[in-house]
Design a protein around this motif. Structure first.
Motif, PDB file in Angstrom:
ATOM      1  N   GLY A  18       8.733   6.815  -8.134  1.00 52.49           N
ATOM      2  CA  GLY A  18       8.739   6.675  -6.688  1.00 52.49           C
ATOM      3  C   GLY A  18       7.563   7.410  -6.064  1.00 52.49           C
ATOM      4  O   GLY A  18       6.619   7.837  -6.724  1.00 52.49           O
ATOM      5  N   GLY A  19       7.617   7.575  -4.744  1.00 48.77           N
ATOM      6  CA  GLY A  19       6.586   8.317  -4.037  1.00 48.77           C
ATOM      7  C   GLY A  19       5.308   7.552  -3.783  1.00 48.77           C
ATOM      8  O   GLY A  19       4.286   8.147  -3.487  1.00 48.77           O
ATOM      9  N   GLU A  54      12.527   0.787   0.178  1.00 49.50           N
ATOM     10  CA  GLU A  54      13.044   1.580   1.295  1.00 49.50           C
ATOM     11  C   GLU A  54      12.084   1.504   2.468  1.00 49.50           C
ATOM     12  O   GLU A  54      10.869   1.600   2.298  1.00 49.50           O
ATOM     13  CB  GLU A  54      13.236   3.040   0.872  1.00 49.50           C
ATOM     14  CG  GLU A  54      13.864   3.917   1.939  1.00 49.50           C
ATOM     15  CD  GLU A  54      14.104   5.326   1.453  1.00 49.50           C
ATOM     16  OE1 GLU A  54      13.440   6.249   1.964  1.00 49.50           O
ATOM     17  OE2 GLU A  54      14.944   5.500   0.550  1.00 49.50           O
ATOM     18  N   LYS A  79       3.675   4.902  -1.325  1.00 51.03           N
ATOM     19  CA  LYS A  79       3.832   4.172  -0.067  1.00 51.03           C
ATOM     20  C   LYS A  79       3.008   2.887  -0.094  1.00 51.03           C
ATOM     21  O   LYS A  79       1.858   2.880  -0.547  1.00 51.03           O
ATOM     22  CB  LYS A  79       3.388   5.035   1.118  1.00 51.03           C
ATOM     23  CG  LYS A  79       3.761   4.432   2.469  1.00 51.03           C
ATOM     24  CD  LYS A  79       3.199   5.236   3.615  1.00 51.03           C
ATOM     25  CE  LYS A  79       1.747   4.877   3.864  1.00 51.03           C
ATOM     26  NZ  LYS A  79       1.207   5.460   5.108  1.00 51.03           N
ATOM     27  N   ILE A 103      11.524   2.013  -4.486  1.00 49.99           N
ATOM     28  CA  ILE A 103      12.392   2.959  -5.173  1.00 49.99           C
ATOM     29  C   ILE A 103      12.660   2.422  -6.571  1.00 49.99           C
ATOM     30  O   ILE A 103      13.225   1.334  -6.732  1.00 49.99           O
ATOM     31  CB  ILE A 103      13.720   3.148  -4.416  1.00 49.99           C
ATOM     32  CG1 ILE A 103      13.445   3.558  -2.967  1.00 49.99           C
ATOM     33  CG2 ILE A 103      14.582   4.177  -5.128  1.00 49.99           C
ATOM     34  CD1 ILE A 103      12.666   4.844  -2.818  1.00 49.99           C
ATOM     35  N   GLY A 110      10.121   2.843   5.518  1.00 53.24           N
ATOM     36  CA  GLY A 110       9.635   4.108   6.050  1.00 53.24           C
ATOM     37  C   GLY A 110       9.453   4.007   7.553  1.00 53.24           C
ATOM     38  O   GLY A 110      10.307   3.475   8.267  1.00 53.24           O
ATOM     39  N   ARG A 133      -1.019   6.714   0.699  1.00 48.83           N
ATOM     40  CA  ARG A 133       0.135   6.050   0.097  1.00 48.83           C
ATOM     41  C   ARG A 133       0.854   6.841  -0.985  1.00 48.83           C
ATOM     42  O   ARG A 133       1.907   6.439  -1.433  1.00 48.83           O
ATOM     43  CB  ARG A 133      -0.277   4.681  -0.455  1.00 48.83           C
ATOM     44  CG  ARG A 133      -1.203   4.714  -1.655  1.00 48.83           C
ATOM     45  CD  ARG A 133      -1.843   3.371  -1.924  1.00 48.83           C
ATOM     46  NE  ARG A 133      -2.966   3.136  -1.059  1.00 48.83           N
ATOM     47  CZ  ARG A 133      -4.093   2.541  -1.455  1.00 48.83           C
ATOM     48  NH1 ARG A 133      -4.198   2.100  -2.685  1.00 48.83           N
ATOM     49  NH2 ARG A 133      -5.083   2.370  -0.623  1.00 48.83           N
ATOM     50  N   MET A 134       0.291   7.976  -1.428  1.00 46.88           N
ATOM     51  CA  MET A 134       0.990   8.745  -2.447  1.00 46.88           C
ATOM     52  C   MET A 134       0.554  10.207  -2.415  1.00 46.88           C
ATOM     53  O   MET A 134      -0.489  10.547  -1.845  1.00 46.88           O
ATOM     54  CB  MET A 134       0.768   8.156  -3.843  1.00 46.88           C
ATOM     55  CG  MET A 134      -0.654   8.193  -4.336  1.00 46.88           C
ATOM     56  SD  MET A 134      -0.866   7.460  -5.984  1.00 46.88           S
ATOM     57  CE  MET A 134      -0.079   8.699  -7.015  1.00 46.88           C
ATOM     58  N   ASP A 160       5.636   1.127   6.973  1.00 50.59           N
ATOM     59  CA  ASP A 160       5.509   1.917   5.747  1.00 50.59           C
ATOM     60  C   ASP A 160       6.668   1.567   4.824  1.00 50.59           C
ATOM     61  O   ASP A 160       7.831   1.565   5.244  1.00 50.59           O
ATOM     62  CB  ASP A 160       5.559   3.419   6.053  1.00 50.59           C
ATOM     63  CG  ASP A 160       4.348   3.885   6.839  1.00 50.59           C
ATOM     64  OD1 ASP A 160       3.333   3.172   6.835  1.00 50.59           O
ATOM     65  OD2 ASP A 160       4.430   4.962   7.454  1.00 50.59           O
ATOM     66  N   TRP A 165       8.489   2.115   0.859  1.00 49.95           N
ATOM     67  CA  TRP A 165       8.575   2.994  -0.296  1.00 49.95           C
ATOM     68  C   TRP A 165       9.376   2.297  -1.388  1.00 49.95           C
ATOM     69  O   TRP A 165      10.605   2.166  -1.272  1.00 49.95           O
ATOM     70  CB  TRP A 165       9.251   4.314   0.075  1.00 49.95           C
ATOM     71  CG  TRP A 165       8.471   5.119   1.060  1.00 49.95           C
ATOM     72  CD1 TRP A 165       8.568   5.072   2.423  1.00 49.95           C
ATOM     73  CD2 TRP A 165       7.450   6.075   0.768  1.00 49.95           C
ATOM     74  NE1 TRP A 165       7.677   5.944   2.995  1.00 49.95           N
ATOM     75  CE2 TRP A 165       6.982   6.575   2.006  1.00 49.95           C
ATOM     76  CE3 TRP A 165       6.891   6.555  -0.423  1.00 49.95           C
ATOM     77  CZ2 TRP A 165       5.971   7.536   2.078  1.00 49.95           C
ATOM     78  CZ3 TRP A 165       5.892   7.511  -0.336  1.00 49.95           C
ATOM     79  CH2 TRP A 165       5.444   7.990   0.896  1.00 49.95           C
TER      80      TRP A 165
END
Length: 570
Positions: free
Chosen positions: A302-303, A365, A305, A413, A367, A447-448, A409, A411
């Motif tokens: 994850g993490g 997800e 964007k 998962i 944002g 993005r990260m 945004d 994300w």
């Protein structure tokens, strides 16, 4: 007389040995005594209740640019990092012809997600050779920093706008000579990319992708003439399955160079065992011909964007490139068209490995949103929203981003957060064919924020999940990369070694959540995450972070091959 004594901490020395309570004395930037230290001292630090470990080493960053406007390479040292290695994936900022800086700026903005305005305003661009680039950073960094010589920069330097063509024998000879010059000046080795995901600012393949096998092997071979060097490589098979040709090329690169080669990035889960075993098999093939291949494995999931409005991995989904590169209004119309949506969804399902897990739209997800229609959606999964609306998840996703003028945004998962998958991951980190890394710190700034993996390992993997003992986790982040890359006297808490140290509380160490900050040159935005429980970070015995804040000191060394590294043979 000691410059510093760190008293009463629990020393986790980096070798994997059992932690021991001891004082650590520092003089002249080196550790000079470990144990019960007595004698005169200029400064004392109380480390009661804290672990005292070697500073962490990040083997895969793109801090080449950021160090000019941010000498501490934040947020890396806040997470305990004292040494960063850049110039990866074939992307260095030198050598460069004076009239080609714009090309490198636009390439780095496109392929590594560095804001173009920050690259324009934050760097002097007053160097040509690789040695001059290193000189421009000498004495100006908080962290230690070493840099590989990148293939795309070499190609553009020698071939100019013809770098999208095969190289002539004369051009190849000049590239090899420029590489020799860069390595003699202290370049850490040679990096290149043949990955289909890498495009320049003109939306064309980056220069290294036009190289022949002969060219790549000639450049790899040049590395063998320079002590303390290595190779770094990324190819399309790093994201899925290696072809026989890719395995052969990597094996021959390492054998020709007589140096280790590391590739980016290995993903491991309970669902990827066949692919993982296949990719790690490349190391066995290399060993058979006298080479050594090591996979970098990013230890978090994850993490990352995503956004439909700006370049990101969505653009590299199978078949998506033409649609995603349309002018804005045409892209909006395409994403509103049911047939185009159907086609994009079908194409996305043909991908495998790497970042293609994002095509599981239901696990995306939401944002930050920007329109009244999307109020209340932040933090929710697309699958749940689609169920409420009676839609397919991809239709729901497209409706949401269209309402936001594509700015939403997103994300992705990773659904594979099972205990079984984490057990597989930690098992592979101990494999000598694998090294923990792949943060991409300094790149993909919007993005990260990959650099936080160090405190995630300590807080989540060690303390919460109990999958690694503390001493083993520290070894994986210190001594293992230091020994692979031949970093002299770094990676351990040992007498005579550099006093690059991190003091942290094992009971509280963790990463803060990711947040957006507007603190780059040109007021550009980046994603950022601080840390908890990291009390002090030292480079050469000088504090660069105290209680989570950078001090402004710049004791870091611009690492140079041969001088600061020793040769590691395959």
């Amino acid at each position: 007389m000691f410059d510093l004594v760190i008293r009463g901490g629990t020393v986790v020395d980096g070798t994997g040995a059992e932690p021991v309570e001891a004082d650590v004395a520092v003089a002249g930037g080196r550790i000079v005594e470990i144990g019960k230290v007595e004698g005169l001292v200029s400064r004392t630090v109380d480390a009661d209740g804290l672990a005292v470990a070697p500073g962490f080493i990040d083997p895969h960053t793109h801090y080449d640019a950021q160090l000019f406007w941010d000498p501490a390479a934040t947020p890396s040292p806040m997470h305990g990092v004292t040494t960063v290695l850049g110039g990866n994936c074939g992307f260095s900022l030198a050598p460069v012809n004076p009239d080609d800086a714009r090309y490198l700026q636009e390439m780095m903005a496109m392929v590594e997600g560095m804001p173009l305005l920050a690259l324009e305003q934050g760097l002097p661009w007053d160097w040509e050779t690789f040695g001059e680039f290193l000189d421009s950073l000498d004495g100006k960094t908080a962290v230690n920093a070493g840099f590989l010589v990148g293939h795309s920069a070499l190609r553009r330097y020698v071939m100019g706008s013809d770098a999208d063509q095969p190289a002539s024998s004369d051009q190849l000879d000049r590239m090899v000579q420029a590489l020799h010059d860069g390595l003699a000046a202290g370049g850490m080795g040679f990096s290149t990319s043949l990955a289909h995901t890498h495009w320049d600012g003109d939306n064309e393949p980056v220069p290294s992708r036009f190289s022949s096998t002969e060219e790549v092997l000639a450049l790899a071979g040049a590395v063998s003439d320079h002590p303390g060097t290595w190779l770094e490589f990324i190819t399309s098979g790093c994201l899925s399955m290696f072809s026989d040709e890719e395995i052969e090329l990597m094996s021959q690169m390492s054998a020709r160079a007589q140096r280790p080669l590391n590739w980016n990035v290995l993903t491991v889960s309970a669902n990827t065992q066949d692919r993982t075993n296949h990719q790690l098999g490349a190391a066995d093939a290399a060993a058979a011909v006298g080479g050594r291949i090591v996979a970098l494995s990013m230890p978090t999931i994850g993490g990352l964007k995503l956004c439909f409005a700006t370049y990101c991995p969505l653009y590299n989904m199978p078949g998506w490139k033409d649609t995603m590169n349309l002018p804005h209004e045409e892209k909006m119309a395409a994403l509103a068209d049911p047939e185009t949506r159907r086609w994009l969804h079908e194409q996305a399902q043909t991908g495998s490995g790497g970042f293609y897990h994002m095509a599981q739209w239901e696990n995306m997800e939401i944002g930050t949103t920007y329109s009244p229609e999307n109020d209340g959606l932040t933090g929710r999964r697309v699958g749940d929203i689609a169920a409420e609306r009676g839609q397919e998840p991809f239709d729901t996703l497209c409706d949401i981003v269209l309402a936001d003028d594509l700015r939403t945004d997103l994300w992705p998962i990773n659904a594979d957060d099972s205990s079984e998958s984490w057990a597989h991951r930690t098992e592979h980190w101990r494999d000598p064919r694998v090294i923990v890394g792949g943060s991409d710190a300094g790149a993909h700034l919007d993005r990260m924020c990959g650099t936080r993996y160090f405190t995630i390992i300590l807080g989540d993997i060690v303390r919460t999940r109990g999958l690694l003992p503390l001493e083993e986790a520290v070894r994986l982040m210190t001594d293992v990369p230091a020994r692979l890359f031949g970093l002299k006297d770094r990676g351990r808490v040992a007498e005579g070694w550099h006093a690059d140290l991190v003091l942290f509380d094992p009971a509280t160490v963790a990463s803060d959540p990711i947040e957006a900050r507007t603190d780059l040159p040109g007021d550009c935005m980046r994603l950022f995450a601080g840390a908890q429980g990291v009390h002090r970070v030292l480079v050469g015995g000088t504090d660069i972070v105290v209680d989570g804040q950078v001090t402004g000191s710049t004791p870091g060394t611009v690492l140079r091959s041969g001088r600061d590294t020793e040769t590691v043979l395959p």
